[in-house]
Design a protein around this motif. Sequence first.
Motif, PDB file in Angstrom:
ATOM      1  N   GLY A  37      10.984   9.087   7.050  1.00  0.00           N
ATOM      2  CA  GLY A  37      10.990   9.132   5.601  1.00  0.00           C
ATOM      3  C   GLY A  37      11.697   7.982   4.925  1.00  0.00           C
ATOM      4  N   GLU A  38      12.349   7.129   5.675  1.00  0.00           N
ATOM      5  CA  GLU A  38      13.063   5.994   5.094  1.00  0.00           C
ATOM      6  C   GLU A  38      12.069   4.884   4.734  1.00  0.00           C
ATOM      7  N   VAL A  39      12.264   4.266   3.565  1.00  0.00           N
ATOM      8  CA  VAL A  39      11.427   3.149   3.130  1.00  0.00           C
ATOM      9  C   VAL A  39      12.155   1.855   3.472  1.00  0.00           C
ATOM     10  N   VAL A  40      11.499   0.986   4.242  1.00  0.00           N
ATOM     11  CA  VAL A  40      12.105  -0.275   4.682  1.00  0.00           C
ATOM     12  C   VAL A  40      11.143  -1.420   4.402  1.00  0.00           C
ATOM     13  N   PRO A  41      11.666  -2.655   4.326  1.00  0.00           N
ATOM     14  CA  PRO A  41      10.767  -3.817   4.167  1.00  0.00           C
ATOM     15  C   PRO A  41       9.877  -3.972   5.404  1.00  0.00           C
ATOM     16  N   ARG A  42       8.661  -4.431   5.171  1.00  0.00           N
ATOM     17  CA  ARG A  42       7.745  -4.660   6.289  1.00  0.00           C
ATOM     18  C   ARG A  42       8.137  -5.913   7.044  1.00  0.00           C
TER      19      ARG A  42
END
Length: 96
Positions: A84-89
């Motif tokens: 569920g964590e949003v991280v940079p690609r």
Amino acid sequence: MARSSSENTAPSRSWRRWVAGGVFLVFFGVVMWTVINPYRGQRFEKIPHGDHVHYVPKDRNPDVPVSRFPTQKPGKNERIMPDGEVVPRRNSGASP
């Protein structure tokens, strides 16, 4: 003996029916593929949760509750992790 006009048009009508049937089957196949697989080409899918929507990755961890995933669509340079964590690609060129 002369042939009637209905006998002359019978082969062309048969050919037209087969073409129309083929076009219909292709159209029906495309529609069914779109209905069965609505999120093709996307990295995530939308899951309704009450009065809002959560964006969940396709490789989601089933042990993580839906409420832990973001309610806003991630940016083009962001990725939702299975927890569920949003991280940079990553810029490696390989799309996860």
